[in-house]
Design an enzyme around this catalytic site. Sequence first.
Site, PDB file in Angstrom:
ATOM      1  N   GLU A  41       1.126  -1.506   0.038  1.00  0.00           N
ATOM      2  CA  GLU A  41      -0.119  -0.017  -0.417  1.00  0.00           C
ATOM      3  C   GLU A  41       1.090   1.499   0.129  1.00  0.00           C
ATOM      4  O   GLU A  41       2.000   0.895   0.619  1.00  0.00           O
ATOM      5  CB  GLU A  41      -0.700  -0.029   1.694  1.00  0.00           C
ATOM      6  CG  GLU A  41      -2.246   0.929   0.932  1.00  0.00           C
ATOM      7  CD  GLU A  41      -3.034   1.305   2.657  1.00  0.00           C
ATOM      8  OE1 GLU A  41      -3.944   1.778   2.272  1.00  0.00           O
ATOM      9  OE2 GLU A  41      -2.294  -0.236   3.198  1.00  0.00           O
ATOM     10  N   LYS A  58      -9.156   3.399  -3.077  1.00  0.00           N
ATOM     11  CA  LYS A  58      -9.832   2.630  -1.396  1.00  0.00           C
ATOM     12  C   LYS A  58     -10.860   3.088  -1.006  1.00  0.00           C
ATOM     13  O   LYS A  58     -11.327   4.356  -1.344  1.00  0.00           O
ATOM     14  CB  LYS A  58      -8.588   2.639  -0.839  1.00  0.00           C
ATOM     15  CG  LYS A  58      -8.766   1.524   0.597  1.00  0.00           C
ATOM     16  CD  LYS A  58      -7.913   2.361   1.964  1.00  0.00           C
ATOM     17  CE  LYS A  58      -7.875   1.517   2.537  1.00  0.00           C
ATOM     18  NZ  LYS A  58      -5.916   1.470   3.436  1.00  0.00           N
ATOM     19  N   CYS A  96      -5.362  -3.084   2.238  1.00  0.00           N
ATOM     20  CA  CYS A  96      -5.506  -3.773   3.523  1.00  0.00           C
ATOM     21  C   CYS A  96      -6.683  -3.660   4.485  1.00  0.00           C
ATOM     22  O   CYS A  96      -7.267  -4.402   4.204  1.00  0.00           O
ATOM     23  CB  CYS A  96      -4.525  -2.237   3.801  1.00  0.00           C
ATOM     24  SG  CYS A  96      -3.771  -2.147   5.572  1.00  0.00           S
ATOM     25  N   PRO A 100      21.666   2.719  29.116  1.00  0.00           N
ATOM     26  CA  PRO A 100      22.172   2.426  31.093  1.00  0.00           C
ATOM     27  C   PRO A 100      21.104   1.208  31.043  1.00  0.00           C
ATOM     28  O   PRO A 100      19.612   0.962  31.933  1.00  0.00           O
ATOM     29  CB  PRO A 100      20.725   3.710  31.248  1.00  0.00           C
ATOM     30  CG  PRO A 100      20.669   4.990  30.298  1.00  0.00           C
ATOM     31  CD  PRO A 100      20.438   3.866  29.380  1.00  0.00           C
ATOM     32  N   LEU A 101      22.159   0.623  31.774  1.00  0.00           N
ATOM     33  CA  LEU A 101      22.112  -0.901  32.504  1.00  0.00           C
ATOM     34  C   LEU A 101      22.113  -0.324  33.287  1.00  0.00           C
ATOM     35  O   LEU A 101      23.071  -0.586  34.738  1.00  0.00           O
ATOM     36  CB  LEU A 101      23.128  -1.808  31.450  1.00  0.00           C
ATOM     37  CG  LEU A 101      22.516  -3.101  31.241  1.00  0.00           C
ATOM     38  CD1 LEU A 101      22.051  -3.539  30.335  1.00  0.00           C
ATOM     39  CD2 LEU A 101      24.131  -3.855  30.359  1.00  0.00           C
ATOM     40  N   SER A 102      20.654  -1.013  33.751  1.00  0.00           N
ATOM     41  CA  SER A 102      20.654  -0.858  35.493  1.00  0.00           C
ATOM     42  C   SER A 102      20.551  -1.685  36.602  1.00  0.00           C
ATOM     43  O   SER A 102      20.698  -2.358  37.606  1.00  0.00           O
ATOM     44  CB  SER A 102      18.999  -0.391  36.147  1.00  0.00           C
ATOM     45  OG  SER A 102      18.141  -1.400  35.633  1.00  0.00           O
ATOM     46  N   GLY A 114      18.360  -4.492  36.603  1.00  0.00           N
ATOM     47  CA  GLY A 114      17.016  -5.379  36.320  1.00  0.00           C
ATOM     48  C   GLY A 114      16.381  -5.669  34.805  1.00  0.00           C
ATOM     49  O   GLY A 114      17.438  -5.874  33.351  1.00  0.00           O
ATOM     50  N   ILE A 115      14.994  -6.023  35.203  1.00  0.00           N
ATOM     51  CA  ILE A 115      14.809  -7.355  33.644  1.00  0.00           C
ATOM     52  C   ILE A 115      14.712  -6.418  32.651  1.00  0.00           C
ATOM     53  O   ILE A 115      15.554  -6.230  31.557  1.00  0.00           O
ATOM     54  CB  ILE A 115      14.013  -8.017  34.089  1.00  0.00           C
ATOM     55  CG1 ILE A 115      13.437  -8.844  33.661  1.00  0.00           C
ATOM     56  CG2 ILE A 115      12.434  -7.544  34.342  1.00  0.00           C
ATOM     57  CD1 ILE A 115      12.896 -10.513  33.487  1.00  0.00           C
ATOM     58  N   ASP A 116      14.703  -4.384  32.582  1.00  0.00           N
ATOM     59  CA  ASP A 116      13.554  -4.477  31.614  1.00  0.00           C
ATOM     60  C   ASP A 116      14.959  -3.916  30.617  1.00  0.00           C
ATOM     61  O   ASP A 116      14.882  -3.816  30.069  1.00  0.00           O
ATOM     62  CB  ASP A 116      13.303  -2.833  32.096  1.00  0.00           C
ATOM     63  CG  ASP A 116      11.729  -3.455  32.615  1.00  0.00           C
ATOM     64  OD1 ASP A 116      10.883  -3.871  32.246  1.00  0.00           O
ATOM     65  OD2 ASP A 116      11.221  -2.233  34.060  1.00  0.00           O
ATOM     66  N   SER A 117      15.908  -2.632  31.382  1.00  0.00           N
ATOM     67  CA  SER A 117      16.896  -2.438  30.850  1.00  0.00           C
ATOM     68  C   SER A 117      17.868  -3.658  29.783  1.00  0.00           C
ATOM     69  O   SER A 117      18.504  -4.100  29.320  1.00  0.00           O
ATOM     70  CB  SER A 117      18.056  -1.610  31.646  1.00  0.00           C
ATOM     71  OG  SER A 117      18.790  -3.018  32.386  1.00  0.00           O
TER      72      SER A 117
END
Length: 715
Positions: free
Chosen positions: A44, A113, A174, A358-360, A362-365
């Site tokens: 499209e 469309k 679509c 920024p790697l903390s 924790g599981i998110d980073s």
Amino acid sequence: MHLVTVATCQLRQWALDFTGNCERILASIAIAKARGATLRVGPELEVPGYGCLDHFLEGDIILHSWEVLGQILQSPDAQGIVCDIGMPITHKNSNYNCRVIIYNGKIVLIRPKMWMANDGNYRELRHFTPWDKHRQTEKHSLPGIIRKITGQTHVPFGDAVVTTEDTVIGVETCEELFTPNSPHIAMGLDGVEIFTNSSASHHELRKLNRRVELIKEATMKLGGIYLYANQQGCDGDRLYYDGASLIALNGQILARGSQFSLNEVEVVTATIDLEAVRAHRTGSSRRMQAAQTEPFERYYVDTRLDGGQGLRIGEEETKAPGKVDIVYHTPEEEIALGPACWLWDYLRRSKTQGYFVPLSGGIDSCATAVIVHSMCRLVAKAAAEGNKQVIADARRMTGEPEDSAYLPTDAKEFCNRIFHTCYMGTQNSSAETRKRAKDLAEAIGAYHVDLNMDTAVAAVTGIFSMFTGKTPQFKVHGGSNAENLALQNIQARLRMVIGYTFAQLLPWARGKVGGLLVLGSANVDESLRGYLTKYDCSSADVNPIGGISKTDLKRFIAYAQKEFDLPILASFLDAVPSAELIPLGEGTTVQSDEVEMGMTYDELSVFGRLRKVEKCGPFSMFGKLVQEWGTFLSPTEIADKVKHFWFTHAINRHKMTTLTPSVHMESYSPEDNRFDMRPFLYPSRFDHQFAKIDALAAALPNRATQPGSDKAKVD
């Protein structure tokens, strides 16, 4: 047998990249012809790119689209093949989202469309007018640049079909597949045997099966050949278009393109017997309905899709293709692949040198970093397969000459060149999170920096104390709630400032040039709840996990631990989620995210889906949850949870206006840009709604304490 070879494709188009888009369109046509195809279908709005948004209101878009179509019409590659091309066109001063059917340097039909996508991520009615003159066409006056090429002054514009000597082709675009009364129904009853559908359908977790099942169901009832084309990649916005173009026949999928890849152009072809369509349509009820169907206008193309060979019987090469079993990725695989492909497109098209996170610990980073690792694995795989575009992009961003021998076939080595991580600790950080961050960076190959920022934190608090004569204290040290929150936010916001500083200067410090894009790592549940500091390290350039729930992220990490051979990920799964922004006092435990939020991540996912997907306000949400949770929670307990969610969501809704742009992955995303169109200043106490909830909760029986209830069994 009456065999035709048809082609559909998925292209990595980019909004406003007319030169690149034209090259990819022509490449797809050339590949289709080389495989013997006589009909080619593209995505499209493939000429300007689907994601132009309000640029579609500019006359330049229309002009440049005609210029590109002129190049295609004159290209030798586009001769001898019927092509279905997507572009915007202005007709009688209104803009339309159109398919342009061309053959041998002529325009056969412009089909606008009729049904627009206008919810969720889509605002097509803002940019285009739907064509509501069903089964009608008008004359469209061509611009001068096209008249000189085709020799035509006017072409048909409207709802019609294209007929060749041996078959009939109908066009859908679509959203028209997803509507209750899809155009293919009437077209099929009027004798259309080949349907084209050109899409820009974005990826969302657990979504692909809906698209596939609709196409199978359409051709199973109706009979016919269905060619579905889709865009692929990031075209400049929050969506990842996931390809998966396919060809179906009579309810069976014959061929399908990849859903997640780094290819610029992918063409899917199949050779199909038209007689199979005709045999499928011999049912009496279909014939009765067909006899009552109003006819479409037909526009003739002087060609045969079978290549002029007519009926062919007994030839060895004409064996009918077998069906393809559709294999759906698990949500964990989708998280590993979709955001990774999107990140690669964003990185290479922004002409930057890499990513910084920024790697903390924790599981998110951690999940953000693992998705970048997955991106590097995809790059290494594509480079090993000889993907020239991937190799060229990798050489540019790593500073290697275009003609160098460098190949990014080692994912860990490539990751070290383009991915930078940093642990920004304070006196409130633990040795465990510091070590987890360092070990993860080492496992994936990232260039890692480990630092303490207590000096910066002390400098900010010192400035405040200097001018006010007051020194704020954490609550554990006797401070107020205001002091406690402010001291946490100082740390969080300084991480953003320090992060951007390192992102700009780390390449220089390593003897390289350019800068890095900063990645955010706030998940969709924390955004929904507002459990983040405004303008902290969740504020970044882009966020690969901003559309993913905490529950799905945990499952993804468990999957990646095994699939990517990263044992270190087990320690992230076992750790208690914590911001580590307050000191531990005597008798206090680790700062727990779920305790501070007052709800679990699983509960947040439920609240999010009810609010957005099922369109529930506070009162109707309570009603639904009484039914779902009533066997293990009392009505008043459920009422308290619902009211707490709505209150905290309301007071934090303003944060959603500043969320880092995220890859859209989840149907209940609170992303404020255009997906979740709601206010950001609420009457947060919801007096009327909460009063009704309390009254109903008091009147309802408590099923949770009745014999046989889940709670009674536990007790």
